[in-house]
Design a protein around this motif. Structure first.
Motif, PDB file in Angstrom:
ATOM      1  N   GLY A  26       0.730  -1.149  -0.008  1.00  0.00           N
ATOM      2  CA  GLY A  26      -0.045  -0.131   0.029  1.00  0.00           C
ATOM      3  C   GLY A  26       1.067   1.168   0.128  1.00  0.00           C
ATOM      4  N   PRO A  27       0.382   2.655   0.231  1.00  0.00           N
ATOM      5  CA  PRO A  27       0.929   3.653   0.121  1.00  0.00           C
ATOM      6  C   PRO A  27       2.118   3.589   1.383  1.00  0.00           C
ATOM      7  CG  PRO A  27      -1.362   4.052   0.144  1.00  0.00           C
ATOM      8  CD  PRO A  27      -1.091   2.692   0.446  1.00  0.00           C
ATOM      9  N   TYR A  28       3.329   4.232   0.826  1.00  0.00           N
ATOM     10  CA  TYR A  28       4.606   4.517   1.936  1.00  0.00           C
ATOM     11  C   TYR A  28       5.026   5.726   1.737  1.00  0.00           C
ATOM     12  CZ  TYR A  28       9.169   3.635   3.322  1.00  0.00           C
ATOM     13  OH  TYR A  28      10.407   3.912   4.204  1.00  0.00           O
ATOM     14  N   MET A  29       5.076   6.621   3.004  1.00  0.00           N
ATOM     15  CA  MET A  29       5.646   7.815   3.069  1.00  0.00           C
ATOM     16  C   MET A  29       6.962   7.734   3.465  1.00  0.00           C
ATOM     17  SD  MET A  29       4.371  10.813   2.526  1.00  0.00           S
ATOM     18  CE  MET A  29       2.938  11.289   2.853  1.00  0.00           C
ATOM     19  N   GLY A  30       7.623   8.167   2.379  1.00  0.00           N
ATOM     20  CA  GLY A  30       9.160   8.375   2.400  1.00  0.00           C
ATOM     21  C   GLY A  30       9.666   9.789   2.531  1.00  0.00           C
ATOM     22  N   VAL A  31      10.917   9.869   2.640  1.00  0.00           N
ATOM     23  CA  VAL A  31      11.457  11.376   2.532  1.00  0.00           C
ATOM     24  C   VAL A  31      11.181  12.095   1.420  1.00  0.00           C
ATOM     25  CG1 VAL A  31      13.337  10.715   4.115  1.00  0.00           C
ATOM     26  CG2 VAL A  31      13.716  10.607   1.758  1.00  0.00           C
ATOM     27  N   THR A  32      10.990  11.419   0.303  1.00  0.00           N
ATOM     28  CA  THR A  32      10.417  12.281  -1.022  1.00  0.00           C
ATOM     29  C   THR A  32       9.132  12.286  -1.179  1.00  0.00           C
ATOM     30  OG1 THR A  32      10.810  10.163  -2.269  1.00  0.00           O
ATOM     31  CG2 THR A  32      12.880  11.824  -2.117  1.00  0.00           C
ATOM     32  N   PRO A  43       6.108   2.318 -10.027  1.00  0.00           N
ATOM     33  CA  PRO A  43       5.646   3.363  -8.703  1.00  0.00           C
ATOM     34  C   PRO A  43       4.596   4.411  -9.221  1.00  0.00           C
ATOM     35  CG  PRO A  43       7.795   3.622  -9.141  1.00  0.00           C
ATOM     36  CD  PRO A  43       7.291   2.596 -10.104  1.00  0.00           C
ATOM     37  N   VAL A  44       3.487   4.852  -8.292  1.00  0.00           N
ATOM     38  CA  VAL A  44       2.669   5.731  -8.849  1.00  0.00           C
ATOM     39  C   VAL A  44       3.041   6.938  -7.705  1.00  0.00           C
ATOM     40  CG1 VAL A  44       0.627   6.393  -8.553  1.00  0.00           C
ATOM     41  CG2 VAL A  44       0.848   4.348  -9.431  1.00  0.00           C
ATOM     42  N   ARG A  45       3.805   7.923  -7.934  1.00  0.00           N
ATOM     43  CA  ARG A  45       3.913   8.867  -7.047  1.00  0.00           C
ATOM     44  C   ARG A  45       3.807  10.328  -7.680  1.00  0.00           C
ATOM     45  NH1 ARG A  45       9.000   8.814  -4.693  1.00  0.00           N
ATOM     46  NH2 ARG A  45       8.899  11.177  -4.616  1.00  0.00           N
ATOM     47  N   GLY A  46       3.735  11.437  -6.676  1.00  0.00           N
ATOM     48  CA  GLY A  46       3.290  12.793  -7.078  1.00  0.00           C
ATOM     49  C   GLY A  46       4.816  13.434  -7.713  1.00  0.00           C
ATOM     50  N   ALA A  47       4.732  14.593  -7.803  1.00  0.00           N
ATOM     51  CA  ALA A  47       5.795  15.418  -8.252  1.00  0.00           C
ATOM     52  C   ALA A  47       5.584  16.751  -7.688  1.00  0.00           C
ATOM     53  CB  ALA A  47       5.616  15.767  -9.749  1.00  0.00           C
ATOM     54  N   VAL A  48       6.761  17.529  -7.790  1.00  0.00           N
ATOM     55  CA  VAL A  48       6.660  19.006  -7.188  1.00  0.00           C
ATOM     56  C   VAL A  48       6.919  19.767  -8.241  1.00  0.00           C
ATOM     57  CG1 VAL A  48       7.839  20.714  -5.711  1.00  0.00           C
ATOM     58  CG2 VAL A  48       7.446  18.282  -4.784  1.00  0.00           C
ATOM     59  N   LEU A  49       6.205  21.042  -8.619  1.00  0.00           N
ATOM     60  CA  LEU A  49       6.602  21.817  -9.536  1.00  0.00           C
ATOM     61  C   LEU A  49       7.045  23.131  -8.744  1.00  0.00           C
ATOM     62  CD1 LEU A  49       3.080  22.019 -11.582  1.00  0.00           C
ATOM     63  CD2 LEU A  49       5.330  20.644 -12.009  1.00  0.00           C
ATOM     64  N   PHE A  59       9.250  26.628  -4.665  1.00  0.00           N
ATOM     65  CA  PHE A  59       7.915  25.914  -4.642  1.00  0.00           C
ATOM     66  C   PHE A  59       6.783  26.649  -5.267  1.00  0.00           C
ATOM     67  CE2 PHE A  59       4.128  24.042  -2.635  1.00  0.00           C
ATOM     68  CZ  PHE A  59       4.078  22.799  -3.000  1.00  0.00           C
ATOM     69  N   TYR A  60       6.025  26.017  -6.256  1.00  0.00           N
ATOM     70  CA  TYR A  60       4.562  26.301  -6.689  1.00  0.00           C
ATOM     71  C   TYR A  60       3.649  25.420  -6.294  1.00  0.00           C
ATOM     72  CZ  TYR A  60       1.444  27.235 -10.522  1.00  0.00           C
ATOM     73  OH  TYR A  60       0.289  27.567 -11.027  1.00  0.00           O
ATOM     74  N   ARG A  61       3.824  24.149  -6.446  1.00  0.00           N
ATOM     75  CA  ARG A  61       2.670  23.311  -6.415  1.00  0.00           C
ATOM     76  C   ARG A  61       3.061  21.940  -6.364  1.00  0.00           C
ATOM     77  NH1 ARG A  61      -2.369  22.495 -10.830  1.00  0.00           N
ATOM     78  NH2 ARG A  61      -3.236  20.936  -9.617  1.00  0.00           N
ATOM     79  N   GLU A  62       2.259  21.082  -5.432  1.00  0.00           N
ATOM     80  CA  GLU A  62       2.426  19.775  -5.513  1.00  0.00           C
ATOM     81  C   GLU A  62       1.519  18.902  -6.386  1.00  0.00           C
ATOM     82  OE1 GLU A  62       3.603  15.952  -2.472  1.00  0.00           O
ATOM     83  OE2 GLU A  62       3.014  17.688  -1.825  1.00  0.00           O
TER      84      GLU A  62
END
Length: 70
Positions: A26-32, A43-49, A59-62
């Motif tokens: 399931g979901p794992y919260m890591g340092v990134t 892997p399914v993960r987000g990105a930082v804009l 930082f603009y948006r996650e």
């Protein structure tokens, strides 16, 4: 962290066991940020804009994979 937990969960360290461990965690919260492995194995993960302002990255948006398309 993540791979070690998958190995512990499966009790084996062969590639198929690690894959199955990652898929079942399931979901794992890591340092990134949040990461999740689903049925396809990638892997399914987000990105930082970031936005460049005054020559500096700010930082603009996650973005999350669950966000609607802009």
């Amino acid at each position: 962290g993540l791979f070690f937990r998958a190995i512990q969960k499966q009790g084996a360290w062969d590639p198929e066991s690690i894959r199955e461990g990652l898929l079942s965690m399931g979901p794992y919260m890591g340092v990134t940020g949040r990461i999740e492995f689903r049925g396809h194995g990638d892997p399914v993960r987000g990105a930082v804009l970031l936005r460049i302002e005054g020559g500096r990255a700010r930082f603009y948006r996650e973005l999350s994979p669950t966000d609607p398309a802009p």
